[in-house]
Design a protein around this motif. Structure first.
Motif, mmCIF file in Angstrom:
data_model
loop_
_atom_site.group_PDB
_atom_site.id
_atom_site.type_symbol
_atom_site.label_atom_id
_atom_site.label_comp_id
_atom_site.label_asym_id
_atom_site.label_seq_id
_atom_site.Cartn_x
_atom_site.Cartn_y
_atom_site.Cartn_z
ATOM 1 N N GLY A 130 23.038 49.308 44.428
ATOM 2 C CA GLY A 130 22.800 51.244 44.546
ATOM 3 C C GLY A 130 22.297 51.038 45.869
ATOM 4 N N ASN A 131 21.146 50.674 45.656
ATOM 5 C CA ASN A 131 20.757 50.653 47.275
ATOM 6 C C ASN A 131 19.415 49.526 47.035
ATOM 7 N N LYS A 132 18.575 49.870 48.481
ATOM 8 C CA LYS A 132 17.241 48.625 48.057
ATOM 9 C C LYS A 132 16.772 48.615 47.513
ATOM 10 N N GLU A 133 15.975 49.992 46.929
ATOM 11 C CA GLU A 133 15.072 50.286 46.361
ATOM 12 C C GLU A 133 15.821 50.000 45.032
ATOM 13 N N SER A 134 17.006 50.756 44.729
ATOM 14 C CA SER A 134 16.932 50.382 42.757
ATOM 15 C C SER A 134 17.782 50.145 42.899
ATOM 16 N N GLY A 135 18.421 48.440 43.623
ATOM 17 C CA GLY A 135 18.691 47.511 43.543
ATOM 18 C C GLY A 135 20.375 47.308 42.405
ATOM 19 N N TYR A 136 20.642 46.484 41.818
ATOM 20 C CA TYR A 136 21.562 46.943 40.800
ATOM 21 C C TYR A 136 21.596 47.051 39.942
ATOM 22 N N TRP A 137 23.096 48.216 39.518
ATOM 23 C CA TRP A 137 23.218 48.854 37.861
ATOM 24 C C TRP A 137 24.334 47.526 37.486
ATOM 25 N N LYS A 138 23.621 46.607 36.173
ATOM 26 C CA LYS A 138 24.322 46.188 35.886
ATOM 27 C C LYS A 138 24.331 45.758 34.224
ATOM 28 N N PRO A 139 25.281 47.035 33.570
ATOM 29 C CA PRO A 139 24.760 47.031 32.165
ATOM 30 C C PRO A 139 25.295 46.348 31.174
ATOM 31 N N PHE A 194 31.891 52.249 41.062
ATOM 32 C CA PHE A 194 32.214 51.044 41.190
ATOM 33 C C PHE A 194 32.273 51.613 43.263
ATOM 34 N N VAL A 195 32.539 52.884 43.735
ATOM 35 C CA VAL A 195 33.108 52.859 44.713
ATOM 36 C C VAL A 195 31.953 53.784 45.514
ATOM 37 N N SER A 196 30.745 54.331 44.293
ATOM 38 C CA SER A 196 30.609 55.925 44.797
ATOM 39 C C SER A 196 28.595 55.325 45.819
ATOM 40 N N SER A 197 28.442 55.744 46.360
ATOM 41 C CA SER A 197 27.207 56.287 46.855
ATOM 42 C C SER A 197 25.780 56.502 46.414
ATOM 43 N N ASN A 198 25.377 56.833 45.019
ATOM 44 C CA ASN A 198 25.046 56.520 43.453
ATOM 45 C C ASN A 198 23.643 55.507 43.636
ATOM 46 N N THR A 199 22.936 55.641 43.724
ATOM 47 C CA THR A 199 22.076 54.262 43.542
ATOM 48 C C THR A 199 21.742 54.292 41.931
ATOM 49 N N SER A 200 21.775 53.142 42.124
ATOM 50 C CA SER A 200 21.918 52.585 40.669
ATOM 51 C C SER A 200 20.375 53.133 39.600
ATOM 52 N N ARG A 201 19.650 54.585 39.771
ATOM 53 C CA ARG A 201 18.635 55.307 38.883
ATOM 54 C C ARG A 201 19.764 56.333 38.900
ATOM 55 N N ASP A 202 20.507 56.522 39.945
ATOM 56 C CA ASP A 202 21.357 57.917 39.244
ATOM 57 C C ASP A 202 22.883 57.689 39.096
ATOM 58 N N MET A 203 23.124 56.537 38.252
ATOM 59 C CA MET A 203 24.872 56.361 37.569
ATOM 60 C C MET A 203 24.943 57.251 37.126
ATOM 61 N N ASN A 204 23.510 57.932 36.281
ATOM 62 C CA ASN A 204 24.172 59.098 35.390
ATOM 63 C C ASN A 204 25.437 59.947 35.954
ATOM 64 N N GLU A 242 39.633 57.271 30.660
ATOM 65 C CA GLU A 242 38.657 58.376 31.277
ATOM 66 C C GLU A 242 37.519 58.224 31.614
ATOM 67 N N LYS A 243 36.976 57.217 31.696
ATOM 68 C CA LYS A 243 35.272 56.410 31.059
ATOM 69 C C LYS A 243 35.442 55.337 32.063
ATOM 70 N N LEU A 244 36.593 54.692 31.841
ATOM 71 C CA LEU A 244 37.384 53.429 32.427
ATOM 72 C C LEU A 244 37.568 54.052 33.825
ATOM 73 N N LYS A 245 38.219 54.514 33.676
ATOM 74 C CA LYS A 245 38.053 55.576 35.605
ATOM 75 C C LYS A 245 36.330 55.874 36.603
ATOM 76 N N THR A 246 35.844 56.773 35.699
ATOM 77 C CA THR A 246 34.974 57.145 35.882
ATOM 78 C C THR A 246 33.819 55.657 36.412
ATOM 79 N N ILE A 247 34.178 54.434 35.863
ATOM 80 C CA ILE A 247 33.716 53.046 36.106
ATOM 81 C C ILE A 247 33.788 52.386 38.127
ATOM 82 N N LEU A 248 35.475 52.962 37.332
ATOM 83 C CA LEU A 248 35.997 52.456 38.975
ATOM 84 C C LEU A 248 35.936 53.008 40.364
ATOM 85 N N LYS A 249 35.145 54.332 39.963
ATOM 86 C CA LYS A 249 34.808 55.573 40.863
ATOM 87 C C LYS A 249 33.427 54.930 41.111
#
Ligand SMILES: Nc1ncnc2c1ncn2[C@@H]1O[C@H](COP(=O)(O)OP(=O)(O)OP(=O)(O)O)[C@@H](O)[C@H]1O
Ligand SMILES: O=P(O)(O)O[C@@H]1[C@H](O)[C@H](O)[C@@H](OP(=O)(O)O)[C@H](OP(=O)(O)O)[C@H]1O
Length: 358
Positions: free
Chosen positions: A206-215, A235-245, A226-233
């Protein structure tokens, strides 16, 4: 290198003392010691010195083995379990599984690494193989043989990584009936059968503050298209690990997936080889996709890369195309191409209206 003939070549006590002192300062590079120090040693003594220094350094590096900080799937070390270890020089030590999986993976690496039919632009997609080594196993069971591989995460600071298990079918025809049944069940219950691959494990920085999103790994394995495509998106998005939803913005899709050296290009290069090669069938093998998000944030090349790993179930191709792997690869390419196409469509929709053209 010859060993020192004791009768012909007595080493004086002064020289032994000097040698011991040098060992106390062993952090010096042994070759430097060999060429620069103790000019009063003769050649054979220097060879012995070099051998002992190298041994000493080897033991030092063994002491610095640790659990890989960025492992996303597979058997893991820690809590008395057997799993891979890494050292600081960039080597990844994978324990040889005791049964045919271990011998099969060793057989594959041995054959593949010396196979002159593999072009360089393809061998670069595989970890370098450095042979095997006996090292202290992570489960405390003593010295065990390990495959010594290139550590694919070396040099990465905060990598985003996904392990994609390829193929609709993860079992080789030679496998036991019991093993086939276990794999069949898992392939049917996950995205493997319908989509040709499943996400075996993932971490997104995510970033320095939020660290990793590791489901949880199992939550990634039976996703719809559809959900798989969202995960692959994501993967390359600027969302922090807290706002992965939140909706993924695909901020780094162009630099990670796109471009002449990006992941899509690499996948296409691999596909061209799979359309032709009939030497191996890569059952249950994974594509490890990674990049460094912080570099992307700084506007630098994020180093998107793909590597193939896990060859415990590879068999000879015997002149037949590996349709199982190739099918999964085409499916993965389709997902990533669609993400990039949507991005281009979005930009062409937005840019004219910003310029007042629409
Ligand atoms: N050469 C490597 N360098 C860095 N990390 C690696 C390397 N090989 C594997 N890994 C990491 O270890 C994980 C598991 O690797 P691998 O699939 O080879 O192990 P395994 O125990 O055989 O897995 P499985 O239980 O799925 O068969 C990968 O997802 C990846 O995170
Ligand atoms: O059958 P093997 O060769 O021993 O190894 C298993 C195999 O790689 C499965 O594909 C894997 O499922 P994943 O898709 O989850 O990686 C499983 O992990 P698991 O034990 O965590 O289920 C491994 O144990």
């Amino acid at each position: 290198m010859n060993s020192l003939p004791v009768e012909n070549n007595k080493i004086s006590r002064v020289k032994i003392f000097a040698f011991l002192i040098s060992q106390a300062r062993i952090r010096l590079f042994p070759l430097k010691l060999y060429f620069n120090c103790y000019s009063f040693y003769n050649t054979q003594e220097r060879h012995l010195h070099l051998k002992l220094s190298l041994l000493h350094c080897a033991s030092l590096s063994v002491r610095m083995l640790k659990i890989p900080p960025h492992q996303v799937a597979g058997h893991k070390a820690g809590n008395g379990k057997l799993g891979p270890l890494v050292d600081e020089s960039g080597r990844f030590y994978k324990p040889l599984q005791g049964d045919e999986r271990g011998s099969n993976e060793l057989k594959f690496y041995t054959s593949f690494s010396s196979d002159t039919r593999i072009p360089e632009h393809i061998s670069k997609f595989f970890p370098t193989f450095y042979g095997t080594q006996l090292i202290e196993a992570s489960d405390g069971s003593g010295l065990k043989p390990h495959l010594v591989l290139q550590d694919l995460s070396i040099g990465r600071v905060n990598p985003s990584i996904v392990d994609i298990k390829m193929g609709s079918r993860t079992w080789a025809p030679e496998a036991s009936e019991e093993y086939i049944q276990k794999c069949l069940k898992k392939d049917r219950e996950t995205s493997s059968l319908p989509l040709g691959f499943r996400l075996s494990g993932i971490q997104i920085y995510g970033n320095k503050e939020s660290g990793y999103w590791k489901p949880e790994r199992t939550s990634m394995q039976n996703l719809s298209a559809e959900k798989l495509k969202t995960i692959l998106k994501k993967f390359v998005s600027s969302n922090t690990s807290r706002d992965m939803n939140l909706q993924p913005d695909c901020a780094f899709a162009a630099t990670v997936y796109g471009g002449s050296t990006g992941i899509l290009s690499q996948l296409l290069e691999l596909k061209a080889w799979f359309e032709d090669q009939t030497m191996y069938h890569f059952y249950s093998c994974s594509i490890l996709m990674s990049f460094e998000k912080e570099l992307a944030l700084e506007g630098k090349n994020p180093g998107g890369q793909i590597k193939l790993i896990d060859f415990a179930h590879v068999i000879e191709g015997k002149g037949v195309i590996d349709h199982n792997f190739l099918g999964g690869l085409c499916s993965l390419i389709k997902f990533i191409s669609e993400i990039l196409t949507a991005l281009i469509e979005h930009i062409t929709e937005v840019v004219p209206s910003v310029n007042g053209v629409n």
